[in-house]
Enzyme design. Structure first.
Site, PDB file in Angstrom:
ATOM      1  N   ARG A   1      35.713  33.934  27.984  1.00  0.00           N
ATOM      2  CA  ARG A   1      35.950  35.080  28.864  1.00  0.00           C
ATOM      3  C   ARG A   1      36.459  36.322  28.155  1.00  0.00           C
ATOM      4  O   ARG A   1      36.361  37.422  28.690  1.00  0.00           O
ATOM      5  CB  ARG A   1      36.922  34.671  29.977  1.00  0.00           C
ATOM      6  CG  ARG A   1      36.353  33.527  30.769  1.00  0.00           C
ATOM      7  CD  ARG A   1      37.332  33.031  31.785  1.00  0.00           C
ATOM      8  NE  ARG A   1      37.494  33.958  32.874  1.00  0.00           N
ATOM      9  CZ  ARG A   1      38.464  33.876  33.757  1.00  0.00           C
ATOM     10  NH1 ARG A   1      39.358  32.910  33.652  1.00  0.00           N
ATOM     11  NH2 ARG A   1      38.564  34.744  34.733  1.00  0.00           N
TER      12      ARG A   1
ATOM     13  N   TYR B   1      45.138  33.034  28.732  1.00  0.00           N
ATOM     14  CA  TYR B   1      45.660  32.189  29.809  1.00  0.00           C
ATOM     15  C   TYR B   1      47.147  31.932  29.601  1.00  0.00           C
ATOM     16  O   TYR B   1      47.704  32.239  28.551  1.00  0.00           O
ATOM     17  CB  TYR B   1      44.927  30.846  29.825  1.00  0.00           C
ATOM     18  CG  TYR B   1      43.500  30.949  30.285  1.00  0.00           C
ATOM     19  CD1 TYR B   1      43.201  31.135  31.629  1.00  0.00           C
ATOM     20  CD2 TYR B   1      42.449  30.859  29.392  1.00  0.00           C
ATOM     21  CE1 TYR B   1      41.887  31.231  32.060  1.00  0.00           C
ATOM     22  CE2 TYR B   1      41.131  30.950  29.814  1.00  0.00           C
ATOM     23  CZ  TYR B   1      40.866  31.132  31.153  1.00  0.00           C
ATOM     24  OH  TYR B   1      39.568  31.220  31.578  1.00  0.00           O
TER      25      TYR B   1
ATOM     26  N   ASP C   1      30.715  36.370  33.567  1.00  0.00           N
ATOM     27  CA  ASP C   1      31.975  35.713  33.913  1.00  0.00           C
ATOM     28  C   ASP C   1      32.081  35.445  35.417  1.00  0.00           C
ATOM     29  O   ASP C   1      32.697  36.200  36.177  1.00  0.00           O
ATOM     30  CB  ASP C   1      33.144  36.578  33.423  1.00  0.00           C
ATOM     31  CG  ASP C   1      34.474  35.869  33.566  1.00  0.00           C
ATOM     32  OD1 ASP C   1      34.498  34.781  34.172  1.00  0.00           O
ATOM     33  OD2 ASP C   1      35.480  36.406  33.087  1.00  0.00           O
TER      34      ASP C   1
ATOM     35  N   SER D   1      35.588  35.013  36.995  1.00  0.00           N
ATOM     36  CA  SER D   1      36.243  36.254  37.414  1.00  0.00           C
ATOM     37  C   SER D   1      35.647  36.796  38.708  1.00  0.00           C
ATOM     38  O   SER D   1      36.380  37.193  39.608  1.00  0.00           O
ATOM     39  CB  SER D   1      36.115  37.328  36.323  1.00  0.00           C
ATOM     40  OG  SER D   1      37.017  37.064  35.287  1.00  0.00           O
TER      41      SER D   1
ATOM     42  N   GLN E   1      31.238  39.399  29.614  1.00  0.00           N
ATOM     43  CA  GLN E   1      31.870  39.819  30.878  1.00  0.00           C
ATOM     44  C   GLN E   1      30.910  39.815  32.060  1.00  0.00           C
ATOM     45  O   GLN E   1      31.296  39.464  33.167  1.00  0.00           O
ATOM     46  CB  GLN E   1      32.520  41.186  30.711  1.00  0.00           C
ATOM     47  CG  GLN E   1      33.844  41.047  30.003  1.00  0.00           C
ATOM     48  CD  GLN E   1      34.633  42.328  29.933  1.00  0.00           C
ATOM     49  OE1 GLN E   1      34.437  43.220  30.732  1.00  0.00           O
ATOM     50  NE2 GLN E   1      35.499  42.412  28.955  1.00  0.00           N
TER      51      GLN E   1
END
Ligand code: NAD
Length: 391
Positions: A121, A228, A130, A133, A127
């Protein structure tokens, strides 16, 4: 190459992997699209809309017989795994770290399994792919709408001839993708928003959207790998809990989104904290799953009213409750991933490519993802002593 779009069969799943608007780019890359009858029904997309966009609508047998690649949202059921042919590929949220058995079954069947949950990610090129997301975004938005709908008062400050309504105090726990969308949505509805996360860089992000960052006296920096969070230590958890309990007690609405990859979601709202909340308060636990949630009392898929008048909502699959919007984003993500793996109209997996390396979890009859392989077949204990233990 024929690319199939499966009709989702998981309970409550109303999304679809491709929407008609997404077909043009795939067709331009030399792909022929087959859509399983009724695949778009849950998202209010009739078969005719796919036909008009140039796809062929087919039955289930034809889909599995003819497609070289099958696109889907949720992982296939056991019956669907059995329908796959050797050499076929499947792309979707296959959740191999939560359900390694399905990955193992796909490998046994000779299927190349490509999992959208494994997209790297932080890679800027990835992106557009993703889907975690894009779907978390839908979830964060929908969680606020559910909270507003459940809460028996106004979110905004309202001055009327009949009196003034105070704005709702909303706390967002976990400021990742879903949390940021929840902050923005709650602010747009006029609530006073506070937010908290264990990654310090989220402070600026929350403040830029108009939330007040909750700064605890105990400094915790739990920034983990890949952007994360890491799991907190027992001492950190205890310190965090004691301070959070005080904040939670003063809130009208708490929306929790905190996750730690590969672990049970952390408990941030204890039974004791719920007890301190006022009657009429609402908790929406977005992190709830079969593994548990961020609220100690939440039960996934259920809405609970506690004896002190707090409503705890633990939705199961929020993106599926906004199927058309969620599918449109998902379709863009899965198309971008697939197009990156297609050359001259055929699947061309280049394992030097970071995205391919990360997302292909099974191929040539084997589970190739190290993390998934370990879950299926944990290494045997090194010594008999270690195996026997003291028990
Ligand atoms: P997630 O769903 O894994 O977790 C949600 C949030 O919960 C995270 O912000 C995490 O820090 C927080 N959290 C975990 N334990 C907590 C605790 N004990 N108390 C409070 N909060 C806790 O996160 P996500 O939304 O998937 O995002 C994870 C990261 O990936 C973020 O840094 C995000 O910015 C990043 N990301 C980067 C890109 C990119 O660079 N292109 C794209 C998407 C996401």
């Amino acid at each position: 190459m024929k690319v199939g779009v499966a009709k989702e069969t998981a309970p409550g799943e109303r999304r679809v992997a491709l929407v008609p608007e997404a077909l043009g780019k795939l067709q331009a890359a030399g792909l022929e699209i087959l859509v399983e009858t009724g695949a778009g029904a849950g998202a209010s997309i009739p078969d005719s809309a796919y036909t008009e966009a140039g796809a062929t609508v087919v039955g289930t047998d034809a889909l599995y017989e003819q497609s070289a690649v099958i696109l889907r949202v949720a992982k296939p059921s056991a019956a669907e795994v059995a329908r796959h042919r050797s050499g076929q590929a499947v792309v979707g949220f296959l959740a191999p770290l939560i359900d390694p058995a399905t990955a193992g079954a796909l490998a046994k069947q000779g299927v190349t399994a490509i999992s959208l949950d494994a997209i790297p990610r932080t890679l800027s090129r990835a992106q557009t792919m993703d889907a975690l997301s894009s779907q978390a975004n839908v979830g964060g938005y929908k969680a606020v709408l559910i909270a507003a709908n459940t809460y028996g008062r106004y979110f905004p400050l309202l001055t009327t001839a009949a009196g003034t309504a105070k704005p709702a105090n909303v706390l967002i726990l976990g400021i990742g993708v879903a949390g940021l969308q929840a902050i923005g949505t709650a602010r747009r509805l006029g609530a006073v928003v506070k937010a908290y996360d264990v990654r310090p860089e989220t402070r600026e992000q929350a403040e830029s959207l108009g939330a007040q960052f909750v700064k605890l006296k105990t400094t915790i920096d739990a920034t983990g790998a890949g952007g994360y969070a890491r799991e907190l230590t027992a001492e950190e958890r205890a310190a965090q809990q004691a301070e959070l309990n005080e904040v939670i007690g003063g809130m009208d609405v708490v929306i929790t989104t905190a996750q730690v990859p590969g672990r049970k979601p952390p408990v941030l709202v204890t039974a004791e904290a719920v007890e301190k909340m006022k009657p009429g308060s609402v908790i929406v636990d977005m992190a709830a799953s079969a593994l548990g949630g961020n609220c100690e009392l939440s039960r996934v898929g259920e809405t609970i009213d506690t004896s002190n008048g707090v409503t705890i909502v633990a939705p199961d699959n929020l993106p599926a409750t906004m199927p058309a919007g969620a599918s449109a984003f998902y379709a863009r993500n899965i198309s971008a991933l697939l197009l990156g793996m297609v050359k001259d109209g055929a699947l061309n997996l280049d394992f030097e490519d970071e995205v391919t390396k990360a997302t292909v979890i099974t191929r040539d009859g084997a589970v190739v993802s190290e993390a998934v392989r370990k879950l299926i077949d944990p290494a045997p204990p090194a010594t008999p002593a270690a195996a026997g233990g003291q028990a």
